[in-house]
Motif scaffolding. Structure first.
Motif, PDB file in Angstrom:
ATOM      1  N   TYR B 644       0.878  -1.182   0.000  1.00  0.00           N
ATOM      2  CA  TYR B 644       0.000   0.000   0.000  1.00  0.00           C
ATOM      3  C   TYR B 644       0.902   1.215   0.000  1.00  0.00           C
ATOM      4  O   TYR B 644       1.862   1.289   0.762  1.00  0.00           O
ATOM      5  CB  TYR B 644      -0.906  -0.002   1.238  1.00  0.00           C
ATOM      6  CG  TYR B 644      -2.183   0.763   1.032  1.00  0.00           C
ATOM      7  CD1 TYR B 644      -2.221   2.153   1.186  1.00  0.00           C
ATOM      8  CD2 TYR B 644      -3.351   0.108   0.625  1.00  0.00           C
ATOM      9  CE1 TYR B 644      -3.391   2.849   0.969  1.00  0.00           C
ATOM     10  CE2 TYR B 644      -4.518   0.802   0.411  1.00  0.00           C
ATOM     11  CZ  TYR B 644      -4.545   2.176   0.580  1.00  0.00           C
ATOM     12  OH  TYR B 644      -5.700   2.869   0.363  1.00  0.00           O
ATOM     13  N   LEU B 645       0.587   2.168  -0.851  1.00  0.00           N
ATOM     14  CA  LEU B 645       1.473   3.324  -1.040  1.00  0.00           C
ATOM     15  C   LEU B 645       0.691   4.617  -0.892  1.00  0.00           C
ATOM     16  O   LEU B 645      -0.397   4.756  -1.438  1.00  0.00           O
ATOM     17  CB  LEU B 645       2.116   3.255  -2.439  1.00  0.00           C
ATOM     18  CG  LEU B 645       3.122   4.343  -2.814  1.00  0.00           C
ATOM     19  CD1 LEU B 645       4.318   4.308  -1.869  1.00  0.00           C
ATOM     20  CD2 LEU B 645       3.576   4.141  -4.255  1.00  0.00           C
ATOM     21  N   TYR B 646       1.233   5.525  -0.122  1.00  0.00           N
ATOM     22  CA  TYR B 646       0.629   6.863   0.045  1.00  0.00           C
ATOM     23  C   TYR B 646       1.563   7.915  -0.528  1.00  0.00           C
ATOM     24  O   TYR B 646       2.784   7.804  -0.412  1.00  0.00           O
ATOM     25  CB  TYR B 646       0.451   7.206   1.531  1.00  0.00           C
ATOM     26  CG  TYR B 646      -0.499   6.335   2.295  1.00  0.00           C
ATOM     27  CD1 TYR B 646      -0.036   5.218   2.990  1.00  0.00           C
ATOM     28  CD2 TYR B 646      -1.857   6.656   2.372  1.00  0.00           C
ATOM     29  CE1 TYR B 646      -0.898   4.428   3.725  1.00  0.00           C
ATOM     30  CE2 TYR B 646      -2.728   5.866   3.116  1.00  0.00           C
ATOM     31  CZ  TYR B 646      -2.237   4.758   3.795  1.00  0.00           C
ATOM     32  OH  TYR B 646      -3.092   3.990   4.520  1.00  0.00           O
ATOM     33  N   LEU B 647       0.965   8.951  -1.086  1.00  0.00           N
ATOM     34  CA  LEU B 647       1.710  10.155  -1.441  1.00  0.00           C
ATOM     35  C   LEU B 647       1.207  11.253  -0.516  1.00  0.00           C
ATOM     36  O   LEU B 647      -0.001  11.531  -0.476  1.00  0.00           O
ATOM     37  CB  LEU B 647       1.466  10.539  -2.908  1.00  0.00           C
ATOM     38  CG  LEU B 647       2.060  11.888  -3.339  1.00  0.00           C
ATOM     39  CD1 LEU B 647       3.582  11.822  -3.323  1.00  0.00           C
ATOM     40  CD2 LEU B 647       1.570  12.274  -4.739  1.00  0.00           C
ATOM     41  N   LEU B 648       2.134  11.826   0.265  1.00  0.00           N
ATOM     42  CA  LEU B 648       1.740  12.884   1.199  1.00  0.00           C
ATOM     43  C   LEU B 648       2.297  14.208   0.706  1.00  0.00           C
ATOM     44  O   LEU B 648       3.350  14.278   0.077  1.00  0.00           O
ATOM     45  CB  LEU B 648       2.304  12.604   2.595  1.00  0.00           C
ATOM     46  CG  LEU B 648       1.965  11.247   3.222  1.00  0.00           C
ATOM     47  CD1 LEU B 648       2.531  11.173   4.631  1.00  0.00           C
ATOM     48  CD2 LEU B 648       0.468  11.013   3.216  1.00  0.00           C
ATOM     49  N   GLY B 649       1.590  15.245   1.064  1.00  0.00           N
ATOM     50  CA  GLY B 649       2.037  16.587   0.714  1.00  0.00           C
ATOM     51  C   GLY B 649       3.199  17.034   1.596  1.00  0.00           C
ATOM     52  O   GLY B 649       3.635  16.313   2.497  1.00  0.00           O
ATOM     53  N   PRO B 650       3.668  18.235   1.328  1.00  0.00           N
ATOM     54  CA  PRO B 650       4.837  18.757   2.062  1.00  0.00           C
ATOM     55  C   PRO B 650       4.634  18.838   3.573  1.00  0.00           C
ATOM     56  O   PRO B 650       5.593  18.862   4.330  1.00  0.00           O
ATOM     57  CB  PRO B 650       5.045  20.149   1.454  1.00  0.00           C
ATOM     58  CG  PRO B 650       4.462  20.041   0.081  1.00  0.00           C
ATOM     59  CD  PRO B 650       3.284  19.117   0.208  1.00  0.00           C
ATOM     60  N   ASP B 651       3.375  18.800   4.030  1.00  0.00           N
ATOM     61  CA  ASP B 651       3.198  18.847   5.487  1.00  0.00           C
ATOM     62  C   ASP B 651       3.417  17.492   6.126  1.00  0.00           C
ATOM     63  O   ASP B 651       3.362  17.345   7.346  1.00  0.00           O
ATOM     64  CB  ASP B 651       1.808  19.401   5.839  1.00  0.00           C
ATOM     65  CG  ASP B 651       0.687  18.489   5.335  1.00  0.00           C
ATOM     66  OD1 ASP B 651      -0.496  18.776   5.591  1.00  0.00           O
ATOM     67  OD2 ASP B 651       0.993  17.479   4.667  1.00  0.00           O
ATOM     68  N   GLY B 652       3.643  16.488   5.260  1.00  0.00           N
ATOM     69  CA  GLY B 652       3.923  15.163   5.813  1.00  0.00           C
ATOM     70  C   GLY B 652       2.717  14.472   6.392  1.00  0.00           C
ATOM     71  O   GLY B 652       2.843  13.440   7.036  1.00  0.00           O
TER      72      GLY B 652
END
Lengths: 771, 713
Positions: B644-652
């Motif tokens: 399972y893969l997440y992409l998070l924004g710069p706020d982590g």
């Protein structure tokens, strides 16, 4: 078997491993020396009809295993221990031959002659023999077989008795009892003549009567419903208490009673190894050929009796006879079924059925919408006794569809069939005529044509089941018509009350022109009707007639019946012969198999006239019993293989092939992206050939890695299994629906499109190599 | 013995279709199929009631959620393991050093970690098997005189199965062979010890492994177990020990004594409890154990328990199965187990009776008349005391009964000798080979009379069997390690592949964590030995990582469990790594995220080392960058991970995109995220497993993956 002697060197251990090899002693290699043999008869000269003993003196360097004795070309006997002897009765001069064998099958022959003399007659013997002759039956049905038996005596000796039909000699018999077996045509007077050595003779006659009529019975004996023919079964025909002779079923299971007077007959079938089958109440009418099918399953226990249960059928009151009674469908049909006190069946009876208008049977084969049978399993703690108690069927509370579609306002003669199956699988079936009044309002409706009628033939591999014993048939048995039934499905979408039919009549034709009604079910209407999925159309009927033969085209139509009768479209099906796919590679129980194997299967789909085959394969790792079904979990997730059968078949040119994956219960053409092989480019212009088909050798090769993407493990045991496998035929003239299936294996009758389970399949193991 | 755990931790199995196939519309079509489930082949499916302890399911595997079955080396290491797993030891079987530990999480997730603990031989879930259920030929049934012959009546009701044309009982009984002095255990649903036809021959002890309780009071037993679904064990027992008292039926070994051991009530018991039952039976004097059930693979506790039984001179009998197929079913195919096929009244193989080269022999198994438990008798005025019933469930106890007759005569006979004396006196003229062994009916129809006439004294017993012990080690640059997760195959030399009349045996078993594999009471002879490991379906390693060995082994008559024919095998391969190093740890927070750049594929990393491992990676991108981030996991790399893969924004924290199963071509165990960045900055990719994304624990040394980042524009 090629065993390696083990290092321990113990003969006992070697013997243990040899256990399976059979009882013969090992043979010294290369024995080519035949035995020696001489033969003599004692006495060498006998009177006519006397006996003599022949003795062979035989020796061999490794030992004589047996001596066979022949009279001319007919084997008399064999003897495996010295002294090697045989006894034979002769009536003419004869040459007796003896053949001695050794273990290496070398042999030697010797002969001796025996003279048979007729004792001299006393000078001037002028006393003729006396003779009387009788037939086993005085009156028979035409075509029956009877035995003539003569008793004769003479002051010296009777030398022979000859039997004549008029001027034609039938046979002669030289030893008492003097018998001849004849098939009776018309009423015949038979003559038997006894002779003595002096040539004196005397004759006697007996007459066998045949009351021929213009009715007939065309019969078939099968070994289960939609089963294989039972050849050589003895068929006995009776009218009331009168035995009318015996017939024998032919190699195709058929028998014919060609000229019967109008009336009601009972027919019984018996054959060693099979259960018995009795049919009571076959109605023969003048000028009408009545078809009859008898089922003789392999007996559960071949040493038990083959007499089926004898039943007494009355109205529910237990005393009024059932035959000829008038019933009203609104109040149902009442009856009581009990076994007679003298019934000699094998208890307990397993099940008793009753149904109008067709021979009842298990639902799997005979189920239909709007038609039902009644059945019960008798009280078991008194296994000789069958007692249904008073039963009423055809009411809202009890088997409501029992009378659906039958009867008329004035009263129609219909036939109630009651059938019992006992512990040994002996069947008794009673056909009882009753009159049925049915004043259902729908009988007065004006109906329209049923729509989308589709007839599909199913050919099913013959095998036993939980409830059916089965003997493996001989390999060359070509069970024509066995394992075949046709399911007809249709719609009737006008749901207004005024258009609802009273009944549907199903008709069949084998020439496309003349139709005969084969069955009736109750009428109804349902708004939905799938254009593409024939299996879901709401109404159906299963034709299990033994007339359904492979390769012959049958046309069906369904008539809706109310006040009028309107026919649906016609629909055709041609039953396929049995589909027998094979596994070829990797070979069963082989080792060293590649970890990226290619599975090769053989198929006879083209030979049986099919347009394609569907397979689901299951690969399992034997260490874990985990694995995958290929190409998908359901039995109808299929690898479809089609060898070209041209425009009238699968639209692939002959000699070309198509392989694709499908996952719907409706077998259609390939969806985009599912094509694996298309040598003609019909569906995929790139002409892929991932699963090559050899249309000459009729094989298909399936590289496993194309389906799974991963190699197998080295030195690991696996099993591949044909989880489902069947062949099919398209009907281009009927929207390219599937018009016939031939099923080799199918795991679950609840999974469309195959509605029968055939559990045995192919399972092969293999072990991969170490690289 | 190692229990092979199906590692279907992904929801759908992996398929990589090869690029040449393009897009195939196969979503949902592919699925792993299960271990053998006999239920599927039987027309009357059985609904299993829940066992004590919540059941969990992973694909086709059913197991008790909070129970872990552990093989241990000594009591101290068992305690240490329980502590490390934060669980509690609830039961042990010291004879085979197997214990049941109750844990608070899902046991399936804990097995890998448990295997790493020192002193643990193996760890497995406590799986639940499904019983093979018989089919009644006639419903309902209790009957009196059946059929034709007087020679079928022994007590009151006719029994064709015992007549001279079938098991030929009277000839054996007339020589005094009645099973007297022999104890037989029936592992099944609870048999009715109060049935008048069974009570006289009940040994006075009955065992329920689930409660770990021995019953000696019939009323107490009946009151606890009298459910309508429990009937099978009564039928089975009656064919062996029904009393000869002029009433009802008579058992083939009517002077033997019987002990019921529960494994269904009515849901199936776990492997641990079946093993416990078999151990109890052996320890309480059973010389024969009957197993009219099947399912699963039986490696692990059940095989260990049967090996223990055989090492103590107890013969183990099992039904072949009712699958219609020619195939291995367990426990019938376990080495040393005597597998029985079913015949109909005319001595033909019943069509549904499973066949295979491991079959021993056959006995009547269709429409046999057997005792019905008292709690199903119905109307007291017309009690249904006996019933007709079919299945290989009923040929097996007849076989156990004949074994009891042989053991009465020769108590010192070993299990292999008992098996061979039955096989060599069977009627081999039946089946597809009229002169002997065939895969349908084995060595033939058992004949108790012929056995009695042949076994006039114990010198007539055939030669003893062999017991083999193989120890495997991995040998590599790190030295030698125990050969766990190894397959061992013994294939009799001279085997005629595919021949239906060839009895040459094939035995398979996995090694346990000590690298040991045992084959009990097998045919002496020379075997080809194939050894290979580790099991790539568990470790996910590559083909070249699997070590192989091919050799031969001689199994000698008279070798025993304690003095076995022994072979040591070294596999030149790496042992499975139960403690891999993730090169990027610690990277469990945005602050610890490791850098990855466009065009880069990471080294192999692991979702491992903590119950819910999240691996953070970071990259820098510009506005308008179209990025593709892929997790190569179970399908493309092998191993156990369903990623399972997440992409998070710069706020982590903010999830911009996430993916479970990548799409084109569809690979269910791997993941892929495509996104167009809207602003420049540092973004985070979080790699984990699907199970963790659902809030569950997933900690396995085989949860490997690689992360690949690409800019596609």
């Amino acid at each position: 078997m090629a065993l390696k002697p083990i290092s321990i060197g113990s003969a006992l251990l070697l013997g243990t491993l040899l256990m399976g090899c059979g009882p013969t002693d090992p043979v010294p290699a290369g024995d080519t020396t035949p035995p020696t043999i001489s033969l003599s008869a004692s006495p060498a000269s006998i009177n006519i009809g006397g006996t003599t003993t022949v003795t062979a003196a035989a020796t061999d360097d490794t030992g004589v295993t047996k001596v066979e004795f022949y009279n001319g070309t007919t084997k008399i006997s064999e003897d495996t221990t010295a002294p090697y002897e045989a006894t034979v009765t002769l009536s003419v001069n004869s040459t007796i031959t003896a053949i001695a064998y050794d273990a290496a099958d070398n042999k030697a022959t010797a002969t001796t002659s025996v003279t048979v003399t007729t004792p001299p007659a006393p000078v001037g013997d002028v006393t003729a023999p006396t003779i009387a002759v009788s037939a086993s039956l005085a009156a028979v049905a035409q075509g029956a077989t009877i035995t003539l038996t003569a008793t004769a005596s003479d002051n010296v000796a009777v030398t022979k008795v000859e039997f004549y039909n008029g001027a034609t000699k039938i046979s002669e018999d030289t030893t008492a009892p003097y018998e001849a077996v004849v098939t009776v045509g018309a009423t015949t007077t038979y003559t038997a003549t006894a002779y003595d050595a002096a040539g004196n003779k005397t004759s006697a006659t007996t007459t066998v009567n045949v009351a021929a009529g213009t009715g007939s019975v065309q019969g078939m004996v099968v070994d289960q419903n939609i089963g294989a023919p039972v050849a050589g079964s003895t068929i006995t025909v009776m009218r009331g208490a009168t035995n009318l002779g015996t017939f024998t079923s032919g190699a195709d299971g058929s028998f014919s009673l060609p000229a019967l007077a109008a009336g009601t007959y009972d027919i019984k079938a018996r054959k060693a190894g099979h259960a018995g089958s009795d049919l009571y109440g076959v109605v023969v009418a003048d000028g009408v050929a009545s078809p009859v099918t008898l089922v003789q399953r392999p007996a559960f226990d071949t040493s038990a009796t083959t007499n089926p249960a004898k039943l007494l059928l009355t109205r529910g009151d237990g005393s009024t006879p059932l035959a000829g009674v008038t019933f009203n469908a609104s109040t149902g049909i009442d009856f009581k079924i009990v076994s007679t006190p003298d019934s000699d069946h094998v208890g307990p009876v397993r099940i008793v059925y009753a149904q109008l208008g067709r021979t009842p049977g298990s639902g799997g084969i005979t189920a239909a919408a709007n038609a039902s049978n009644y059945n019960f399993s008798p009280q078991q703690n008194m296994p000789k006794v069958v007692d249904s108690g008073p039963v009423t069927v055809g009411t809202a509370a009890s088997v409501p569809n029992f009378t659906a579609g039958f009867g008329s306002a004035a009263g129609e003669t219909v036939y109630l069939t009651v059938m019992s199956v006992d512990y040994n699988y002996n069947y008794s079936r009673y056909v009882v005529p009753i009159k049925l009044i049915n004043t259902s309002a729908t009988a007065g409706n004006t109906v329209e044509a049923p729509t989308r009628a589709a007839a599909t033939a199913y050919t099913l591999k013959q095998e036993g089941s939980w409830t059916t014993p089965y003997t493996t048939p001989t390999p060359d048995a070509a069970p024509n018509g066995s394992g075949v039934f046709v399911e007809v499905r249709w719609c009737y979408t006008n749901v207004t009350a005024a258009a609802k039919p009273f009944a549907f009549d199903v008709e069949r034709s084998s020439d496309g022109t003349t139709f005969t009604k084969i069955g009736t079910v109750g009428g109804n209407s349902v708004a939905t009707c799938s254009a593409t999925n024939q299996q879901t159309r709401p109404f159906n009927y299963r034709d299990t007639s033994s007339d359904l033969t492979v390769g012959k085209t049958f046309t069906y139509r369904v008539l809706a019946r109310g006040a009028n009768s309107v026919a649906s479209n016609t629909t055709q099906t041609t039953p396929l012969a049995q589909f027998t796919p094979t596994f070829i590679a990797p070979a069963d129980e082989s080792t060293g198999v590649s970890i990226t194997p290619t599975f090769v299967m053989g198929q006879n789909q083209t030979a049986i006239g099919a347009d394609g085959a569907g397979y689901n394969l299951r690969l399992r790792d034997l260490m874990t019993l985990n694995g995958s079904n290929l190409p998908g979990a359901a039995a109808n997730a299929l690898i479809r293989v089609e060898e070209g059968t041209g425009a009238t078949g699968n639209a692939i040119p002959a000699g070309q092939s198509l392989v694709f994956l499908s996952g719907s219960s409706v077998l259609g053409k390939p969806a985009a992206g599912t094509v694996l092989t298309d040598t003609s480019g019909t569906y995929d212009a790139t002409k892929p050939n991932l699963f090559p088909v050899d249309t000459a050798a009729h094989t298909v090769s399936i590289p496993l890695i194309e389906l799974t993407g991963a190699p197998l493990q080295t030195l690991r045991p696996y099993k591949w299994e044909m989880y489902s496998g069947f062949a099919y035929k398209y009907a281009p003239a009927e929207g390219n629906r599937i018009s016939a299936y031939s099923v080799y294996t199918w795991p679950d009758s609840a999974v469309a499109p195959i509605n029968q389970t055939r559990g045995t399949n192919l399972n092969w193991d293999f072990i991969t190599g170490d690289k | 013995m190692r229990k092979n755990i199906p590692h279907n931790l992904r929801r759908n199995p992996s398929i990589s279709l090869g690029k040449s196939l393009g897009v195939l519309a196969l979503t949902g079509l592919l699925a792993a199929c299960s271990q053998t489930n006999l239920e599927a082949s039987v027309p009357a499916p059985v609904a299993s009631a829940p066992v004590v302890g919540e059941l969990a399911q992973n694909g086709p595997l059913k197991y008790i959620k909070n129970e872990l079955v552990v093989g241990y080396t000594d009591a101290a290491s068992l305690q240490a393991a329980a502590t490390a797993l934060k669980g509690q030891v609830v039961a042990t079987i010291p004879e085979i050093k197997v214990a049941l530990i109750r844990v608070s999480g899902d046991a399936l997730k804990l097995t890998k970690g448990a295997m790493r603990l020192s002193g643990v031989r193996y760890a497995a879930v406590n799986d639940v098997v499904t019983p093979e259920k018989p089919i009644s030929g006639v419903q309902p049934a209790s009957l009196t005189p059946l059929a034709a012959s007087a020679d079928q009546i022994f007590d009151e009701l006719p029994q064709y199965a015992l007549d001279p044309r079938h098991l030929n009982a009277k000839v054996a009984w007339d020589t005094g062979m009645t099973g007297k002095g022999v104890l037989v255990a029936v592992i099944d649903d609870p048999g009715d010890v109060s049935h008048p036809d069974l009570n006289p021959n009940w040994a006075g002890k009955a065992f329920d492994p689930l409660q770990n309780k021995t019953y000696t009071n019939a009323t107490e037993w009946v009151n606890y177990f009298k459910k309508p679904e429990n009937s099978h064990g009564t039928f089975v027992a009656s064919s062996i020990v029904a009393a000869k008292d002029g009433k009802g039926i008579v058992g083939l070994a009517y002077e033997a004594k019987w002990m019921p051991v529960v494994m269904f009530n009515p849901g199936g018991y776990s492997s641990f409890n079946i093993a416990l039952g078999a151990i109890w039976a052996t320890n309480n004097g059973a010389r024969v154990i009957n197993n009219s059930w099947g399912g699963g693979v039986s490696f692990g506790p059940v095989k260990d328990a049967f090996d223990y039984a055989m090492s103590n001179g107890t013969t183990v009998v099992a039904s072949m199965g009712n699958s219609y197929h020619d195939e291995f079913q367990y426990p019938a195919a376990l080495p040393g187990v005597m597998a029985s096929g079913a015949l109909d009244g005319s001595n033909r193989r019943v069509t549904f009776s499973t066949s295979g080269r491991h079959i021993s022999s056959s006995a009547p198994g269709q429409d046999t008349l057997l005792a019905n438990p008292t709690w199903l008798w119905g109307d007291p005025a017309k009690p249904e005391t006996h019933e007709l019933i079919s299945g290989t469930s009923f040929s097996s106890p007849y076989t156990a009964a004949v074994a009891a007759l042989a053991l009465q005569k020769c108590p010192a006979a070993t299990p292999y000798q008992v098996r061979r004396i039955l096989e060599t006196t069977a009627n081999g003229a039946i089946g597809s080979n009229p002169t002997g062994f065939d895969r349908d009916t084995g060595w033939g129809a058992l004949d108790a009379g012929k056995l009695a006439q042949t076994l006039t004294d114990c010198t007539k017993l055939p030669a003893k069997g062999a017991n083999v012990y193989i120890n495997v080690k991995y040998a590599n640059g790190g030295g030698t390690q125990p050969g766990e997760l190894v397959d061992v195959i013994l294939r009799g030399q001279g085997m005629r592949a595919g021949a239906t009349d060839d009895p040459t045996p094939l035995y398979i078993t996995p090694t346990d964590a000590a690298g040991d594999a045992r084959f009990s009471e097998i045919a002496p002879g020379t075997y080809d030995l194939y050894v290979a490991g580790a099991d790539l379906s568990i470790t996910g390693s590559l083909t070249e990582d699997r070590g192989t060995f091919m050799g031969t082994l001689t199994a000698t008559s008279g070798s025993t469990y304690f003095s076995p024919d022994r072979k040591n095998v070294m596999l030149t391969a790496n042992a499975p790594d139960f403690n891999p190093v993730d090169p990027y740890e610690p990277n469990d927070t945005p602050a610890d995220a490791k850098t990855i750049a466009y065009g880069q594929t990471s080294q192999t990393a692991y979702i491992f080392g903590k119950p819910k491992d999240l691996d953070y990676f970071k990259f820098t991108g510009a506005a308008g960058d179209q990025i593709k981030a892929e997790m190569l996991a179970g399908s493309q790399l092998g191993g156990s991970l369903d990623s399972y893969l997440y992409l998070l924004g710069p706020d982590g924290v903010t999830v911009l995109a996430e993916n479970d199963d990548r799409g084109t071509p569809r690979i269910d165990s791997d993941s892929e995220v495509n996104f167009t960045l809207t602003a420049a900055g540092t973004y985070y990719l979080v790699a984990t497993s699907f199970t963790v994304s659902e809030g569950q624990e997933d900690d396995s040394p085989f949860n490997k993956y690689q992360l690949k980042l690409t800019k596609t524009n």
